[in-house]
Design an enzyme around this catalytic site. Structure first.
Site, short mmCIF file in Angstrom:
data_model
loop_
_atom_site.label_atom_id
_atom_site.label_comp_id
_atom_site.label_asym_id
_atom_site.label_seq_id
_atom_site.Cartn_x
_atom_site.Cartn_y
_atom_site.Cartn_z
N GLU A 1 0.67 -1.46 0.11
CA GLU A 1 0.26 -0.29 -0.02
C GLU A 1 0.67 1.58 0.20
OE1 GLU A 1 -2.74 -2.35 4.07
OE2 GLU A 1 -1.32 -0.15 3.72
N CYS B 1 3.81 8.08 1.02
CA CYS B 1 3.73 7.39 2.06
C CYS B 1 4.15 5.98 1.17
CB CYS B 1 3.05 7.11 3.12
SG CYS B 1 3.43 6.17 4.73
N CYS C 1 6.51 -6.83 9.05
CA CYS C 1 7.94 -5.96 9.77
C CYS C 1 8.34 -7.49 10.60
CB CYS C 1 7.48 -5.05 10.24
SG CYS C 1 8.55 -3.84 10.75
N CYS D 1 6.54 -4.49 17.29
CA CYS D 1 6.17 -2.98 18.08
C CYS D 1 4.47 -3.67 18.35
CB CYS D 1 6.67 -1.57 17.30
SG CYS D 1 7.52 -1.70 16.44
N CYS E 1 1.16 -2.42 17.33
CA CYS E 1 1.16 -2.11 14.71
C CYS E 1 0.53 -3.05 14.57
CB CYS E 1 2.69 -1.79 15.17
SG CYS E 1 2.81 -1.76 12.80
N GLY F 1 6.85 -2.14 6.91
CA GLY F 1 8.16 -2.18 6.89
C GLY F 1 9.12 -1.38 7.57
N GLU F 2 10.19 -2.06 8.52
CA GLU F 2 11.61 -0.65 8.95
C GLU F 2 12.05 -0.72 7.65
OE1 GLU F 2 11.73 0.76 11.77
OE2 GLU F 2 14.03 0.77 10.58
N SER G 1 10.96 7.09 8.61
CA SER G 1 10.96 6.92 10.02
C SER G 1 11.36 5.12 10.48
CB SER G 1 9.97 7.42 9.88
OG SER G 1 9.03 6.33 11.45
N SER H 1 11.23 6.51 15.53
CA SER H 1 9.59 6.30 16.81
C SER H 1 10.67 5.50 17.81
CB SER H 1 9.14 4.86 15.49
OG SER H 1 8.79 5.76 14.51
N ASN I 1 -4.08 4.94 16.50
CA ASN I 1 -4.63 4.19 15.41
C ASN I 1 -4.90 3.12 15.90
OD1 ASN I 1 -6.18 4.88 13.29
ND2 ASN I 1 -4.71 5.55 12.96
N CYS J 1 -1.08 2.20 8.67
CA CYS J 1 -0.13 1.36 8.12
C CYS J 1 -1.13 -0.35 8.30
CB CYS J 1 1.02 1.52 8.93
SG CYS J 1 2.61 0.11 9.49
N1 SAH Z 1 8.89 0.96 10.90
C1 SAH Z 1 9.37 2.86 11.31
C2 SAH Z 1 8.24 3.26 10.11
C3 SAH Z 1 6.76 2.38 9.59
S1 SAH Z 1 5.86 2.90 11.26
C4 SAH Z 1 9.36 2.47 11.80
O1 SAH Z 1 8.09 2.67 13.08
O2 SAH Z 1 9.48 3.82 12.63
C5 SAH Z 1 5.48 4.91 10.75
C6 SAH Z 1 5.16 4.74 12.69
O3 SAH Z 1 4.19 4.10 12.74
C7 SAH Z 1 6.01 4.90 13.25
O4 SAH Z 1 6.06 5.93 14.24
C8 SAH Z 1 5.41 3.77 14.62
O5 SAH Z 1 4.67 4.14 15.86
C9 SAH Z 1 3.39 4.46 14.23
N2 SAH Z 1 2.24 3.86 14.37
C10 SAH Z 1 2.42 2.50 14.19
N3 SAH Z 1 1.60 1.66 14.23
C11 SAH Z 1 0.50 2.52 14.96
C12 SAH Z 1 -0.54 2.82 15.09
N4 SAH Z 1 -1.77 1.93 15.64
N5 SAH Z 1 -1.15 3.92 15.50
C13 SAH Z 1 -0.66 5.29 15.12
N6 SAH Z 1 0.27 4.90 15.51
C14 SAH Z 1 0.91 4.18 15.05
FE1 SF4 Z 2 7.39 -1.38 14.75
FE2 SF4 Z 2 7.42 0.45 12.07
FE3 SF4 Z 2 7.22 -2.34 12.38
FE4 SF4 Z 2 5.36 -0.72 12.81
S1 SF4 Z 2 6.05 -1.34 11.05
S2 SF4 Z 2 6.34 -3.21 14.19
S3 SF4 Z 2 5.77 -0.04 13.84
S4 SF4 Z 2 8.99 -0.85 13.31
#
Ligand code: SAH
Ligand code: SF4
Length: 340
Positions: free
Chosen positions: A89, A102, A109, A113, A116, A155-156, A187, A210, A287, A330
């Site tokens: 996406e 974006c 990933c 986390c 997420c 993804g990271e 990010s 993050s 979210n 995401c």
């Molecule tokens: N993996 C990278 C980039 C993708 S996630 C990272 O983690 O930075 C992008 C951002 O979305 C991150 O700051 C993450 O903490 C946030 N994020 C992930 N899931 C979320 C959710 N359910 N609600 C709000 N922010 C979220």
């Molecule tokens: Fe964590 Fe970013 Fe991967 Fe989601 S996409 S699990 S926030 S590192």
């Protein structure tokens, strides 16, 4: 193989090996990156035989758009099918004079986390350089005047650094997409040593860490990566590079009754100050997703948190939730498709 998986230098070697003049490389690059077209056959100033040869040996597009969803707030989500029948996406977000794209860098990933949905779904595979670039090039071909790119989708990015770096080189190269470094935000949760290579290789790119917690103990509870790449070490590396850069950004997902109290805000201030990191802060209200272990804090709590940081001279922004009616957050759409 997709032709965009070759670097600009590799493409040039390919053309030279065929005994063709250098200007053929430039013509090819023009059609790949400046004025993307749907097929090799549309590259009208290349000899027909060369177009046919490319068509036999390479694919031009690595992903195929299957759907565009448009939200009430004009956020658009593009859903692409990959060659192995998965979906990725990208999201296009209009905001005043900006049009931000974006993009994703992995399918799933492996950082896990807890808050997420992409992390919850686990890891499938890395995206190739061409799959990363094609999200941008498809928008370009369709005429979206993209002004900013954020690498914040699924993804990271630093866990797929080899391919992300290859894509970034083409994104910034004057014969590639020629996009401004300053308009690209990456990010990351902060992976060592990739973060140092990124800061060295692309001094102007905007980097967003993050953090999501005020201290290491709390962060480890929601982000397993903290145990392998503690944010303290990541911040020490960032500090080394901050002199000639734009401000770093720190992202902080606000989770109800976990990291949203005023004590958390005080700790966060101490943490950032003790690392002498010059940064602005983005607060991202959580979210929710079906079955998620957290909730979004009330508006009032978020504003109190923000005010305390502002009083302490930080620039703090609350990230608006965009496109929630089309599941723009995401990983939500892929989840829905896999779990109908
Ligand atoms: N993996 C990278 C980039 C993708 S996630 C990272 O983690 O930075 C992008 C951002 O979305 C991150 O700051 C993450 O903490 C946030 N994020 C992930 N899931 C979320 C959710 N359910 N609600 C709000 N922010 C979220
Ligand atoms: Fe964590 Fe970013 Fe991967 Fe989601 S996409 S699990 S926030 S590192």
């Amino acid at each position: 193989m997709n032709i965009k998986d070759l670097s600009i230098e590799e493409l040039d070697v390919l053309i030279r090996e065929k005994g063709l003049p250098k200007y053929r490389t430039d013509q090819l690059l023009y059609w790949l990156y400046k004025k993307p077209v749907e097929s090799f056959d549309d590259m009208t100033n290349l000899p027909k035989s060369l177009r046919e040869e490319f068509d036999k040996n390479f694919t031009l597009w690595s992903i195929k758009e299957i759907e565009t969803l448009i939200s009430q707030d004009k956020t658009e989500k593009k859903i692409f099918l990959t060659k192995d029948n998965d979906v990725i996406e990208s999201v296009i977000i209009p905001d005043k004079e900006r049009l931000t794209l974006c993009i994703s860098t992995q399918i799933g990933c492996r950082m896990g986390c807890k808050f997420c949905l992409t992390g919850y779904q686990g890891f499938k595979r890395n995206l190739s350089p061409s799959e990363i670039l094609d999200q941008i090039l498809w928008a370009k071909m369709q005429g979206y005047p993209i002004t900013n790119i954020v690498i914040m989708g699924m993804g990271e990015p630093l866990d797929n650094y080899h391919n992300v770096k290859k894509a970034l080189k083409i994104l910034f190269h004057e014969k590639g997409i020629s996009f401004s470094h300053r308009r690209v935000t990456l990010s990351t949760v902060g992976i060592i040593p990739e973060i140092e290579d990124l800061l060295k290789s692309f001094p102007q790119i905007v980097l967003s860490l993050s953090l999501n917690a005020p201290d290491s103990v709390k962060r480890a509870k929601i982000m397993p990566v903290e145990k392998i790449h503690p944010f303290k070490s990541v911040m020490n590396i960032m500090r080394k590079y901050q002199k000639r850069r734009k401000l770093f950004t720190v992202e902080y997902v606000m989770l109800k009754d976990f990291n949203d109290s005023l004590e958390d805000a005080v700790k966060l201030i101490e943490t950032i100050r003790s690392h002498k990191l010059r940064c602005k802060i983005n607060l991202i209200p959580f979210n929710p997703w079906p079955g998620s272990p957290f909730e979004r804090p009330e508006e009032k709590k978020i504003l109190e948190f923000q005010n305390l940081l502002i009083k302490n001279n930080f620039s703090v922004f609350i990230r608006k939730s965009r496109g929630s009616d089309i599941l723009a957050a995401c990983g939500q759409l892929r989840w829905k498709r896999l779990n109908p």
